[in-house]
Design a protein around this motif. Sequence first.
Motif, short mmCIF file in Angstrom:
data_model
loop_
_atom_site.label_atom_id
_atom_site.label_comp_id
_atom_site.label_asym_id
_atom_site.label_seq_id
_atom_site.Cartn_x
_atom_site.Cartn_y
_atom_site.Cartn_z
N PHE A 138 -9.84 10.64 46.08
CA PHE A 138 -9.40 10.13 44.86
C PHE A 138 -10.66 10.06 43.83
O PHE A 138 -10.36 10.43 42.39
CB PHE A 138 -8.72 8.94 44.95
CG PHE A 138 -7.59 8.67 43.85
CD1 PHE A 138 -7.10 9.58 42.96
CD2 PHE A 138 -7.17 7.50 43.39
CE1 PHE A 138 -6.12 9.57 42.07
CE2 PHE A 138 -6.09 7.19 42.48
CZ PHE A 138 -5.85 8.40 41.76
N ASP B 88 -11.51 13.23 42.52
CA ASP B 88 -10.53 13.76 41.41
C ASP B 88 -10.78 13.11 40.18
O ASP B 88 -9.69 13.35 39.25
CB ASP B 88 -8.92 13.73 41.99
CG ASP B 88 -9.19 14.53 43.23
OD1 ASP B 88 -9.82 15.56 43.32
OD2 ASP B 88 -8.06 14.59 44.17
N ARG B 89 -11.59 11.97 40.17
CA ARG B 89 -11.74 11.27 38.91
C ARG B 89 -10.41 10.50 38.69
O ARG B 89 -10.46 9.94 37.60
CB ARG B 89 -12.10 12.09 37.62
CG ARG B 89 -13.03 13.02 37.67
CD ARG B 89 -13.48 13.77 36.66
NE ARG B 89 -14.65 14.87 36.68
CZ ARG B 89 -15.04 15.44 35.68
NH1 ARG B 89 -14.48 15.41 34.43
NH2 ARG B 89 -16.15 16.38 36.06
N GLY B 90 -10.20 9.99 39.87
CA GLY B 90 -8.91 8.91 39.71
C GLY B 90 -9.23 7.54 39.76
O GLY B 90 -8.49 6.64 39.55
N TRP C 243 -16.04 6.54 39.44
CA TRP C 243 -15.82 7.78 40.37
C TRP C 243 -17.04 8.62 40.42
O TRP C 243 -17.18 9.06 41.61
CB TRP C 243 -14.85 8.53 39.76
CG TRP C 243 -15.00 9.26 38.55
CD1 TRP C 243 -14.36 8.67 37.23
CD2 TRP C 243 -15.61 10.48 38.11
NE1 TRP C 243 -15.08 9.47 36.17
CE2 TRP C 243 -15.65 10.48 36.61
CE3 TRP C 243 -16.18 11.31 38.76
CZ2 TRP C 243 -16.10 11.50 35.92
CZ3 TRP C 243 -16.88 12.41 38.16
CH2 TRP C 243 -16.90 12.43 36.79
N SER D 130 -1.93 0.15 37.71
CA SER D 130 -2.43 1.42 37.61
C SER D 130 -1.74 2.23 36.57
O SER D 130 -2.80 2.95 35.90
CB SER D 130 -1.41 2.04 38.87
OG SER D 130 -1.85 1.59 40.15
N TYR E 86 -4.46 3.84 33.93
CA TYR E 86 -4.22 5.55 33.36
C TYR E 86 -4.11 5.61 31.95
O TYR E 86 -4.64 6.60 31.43
CB TYR E 86 -3.09 5.97 34.10
CG TYR E 86 -2.65 7.50 33.75
CD1 TYR E 86 -3.71 8.37 34.24
CD2 TYR E 86 -1.83 7.75 33.02
CE1 TYR E 86 -3.31 9.87 33.88
CE2 TYR E 86 -1.69 9.09 32.34
CZ TYR E 86 -2.30 9.86 32.95
OH TYR E 86 -2.41 11.22 32.70
N ALA F 185 -8.06 6.22 32.34
CA ALA F 185 -8.07 7.24 33.46
C ALA F 185 -7.40 8.49 32.88
O ALA F 185 -7.84 9.75 33.40
CB ALA F 185 -7.37 7.00 34.57
N ARG F 186 -6.50 8.78 31.92
CA ARG F 186 -5.99 9.83 31.46
C ARG F 186 -7.04 10.67 30.58
O ARG F 186 -6.66 12.16 30.57
CB ARG F 186 -4.90 9.39 30.52
CG ARG F 186 -5.21 8.91 29.04
CD ARG F 186 -4.07 8.56 28.32
NE ARG F 186 -4.40 7.94 26.83
CZ ARG F 186 -3.70 7.63 26.07
NH1 ARG F 186 -2.38 8.41 26.11
NH2 ARG F 186 -4.17 6.95 25.02
N PHE G 215 -9.07 11.92 34.50
CA PHE G 215 -8.11 12.30 35.67
C PHE G 215 -7.30 13.47 35.10
O PHE G 215 -6.27 13.41 34.19
CB PHE G 215 -7.31 11.23 36.34
CG PHE G 215 -6.61 11.80 37.26
CD1 PHE G 215 -6.94 12.07 38.65
CD2 PHE G 215 -5.07 11.76 37.16
CE1 PHE G 215 -6.10 12.59 39.73
CE2 PHE G 215 -4.23 12.39 38.21
CZ PHE G 215 -4.78 12.66 39.60
#
Length: 290
Positions: free
Chosen positions: A99, A102-104, A108, A249, A253, A257-258, A261
């Motif tokens: 994860f 995947d840069r989630g 990361w 979460s 995001y 994260a958006r 990810f």
Amino acid sequence: MAEEVRNADVTVPWSMLVTTLLNGAFGFAIVIAVLFVTVDVESVLGSPTGLLGYPYMQIFYNSVGSKGGATGMTVILLIMTVCGTIAALATASRLIWAFARDRGLPFWRHVSKVQMGSSIPIYAVIIASITACAIGLINIGSAAAFNDVISLSVTSLYASYIITESFLLYHRCTNRIRSRGSVDDTSDTSQLVWGPFHLPGLFGIAVNAFAVAFGIIIFVFSFFPASYHPEPDTMNYSVLMTAAVVIFSVVYYVVWARREFKGPVVETGAWSLAEGGSVVEVGSKALESG
């Protein structure tokens, strides 16, 4: 873990199927044996080991009539527990690493690095180990709080099953998954293609629908308390913990994260390790060079 297995699209499903069958058969046999030798349940639960939460030790002693024999059988369980813990740590660390790759996950760039030479995601292993130890320490202060935290393992597991199985069922019913012989490039991520291990037709849809329904039932009932009119220390707070994780979460995001990810990294070439332990792709575009 499947990324480290050769011919994973066949090996992994067969491994899961065989493991389920073997564990189910041996587990059923053990249950029958335990029920056969456990004559007085109340005495087992009221024994010194039963009061400590380990009634199986008294069952072993009652069965063999020897402290040495009971100790030997308990040691076997301890060895199995250690082996299971190592496997669980390996699985958790690989999930964290994947994860992060995947840069989630937060940080990361550091978590996705692997150790040169051993190819072990050392930062992911450290995070998984520290998290497990920290959760274990909660039990010292409050058993109820500890149970509330680990209840996430049930709700999160079945939530992940329900989401993936529901999407698969939708694509099955709308006939959006193509056969391998009908496409020229099976590595094209813009289309869904059946792998070599699947159940086609109505039978596959029925199994898929049953899995979704079963998962929803377990997911809902996992939020129920163990008794009617529970006290605060026996209440099931898993719904609170699950909602907190979902809210965190979503906020993470939306806020951060958006921008990083973009979905899972798809392997399109041979992999190697760059200087500093970052994952790179050899002979093609680097997916992650950190």
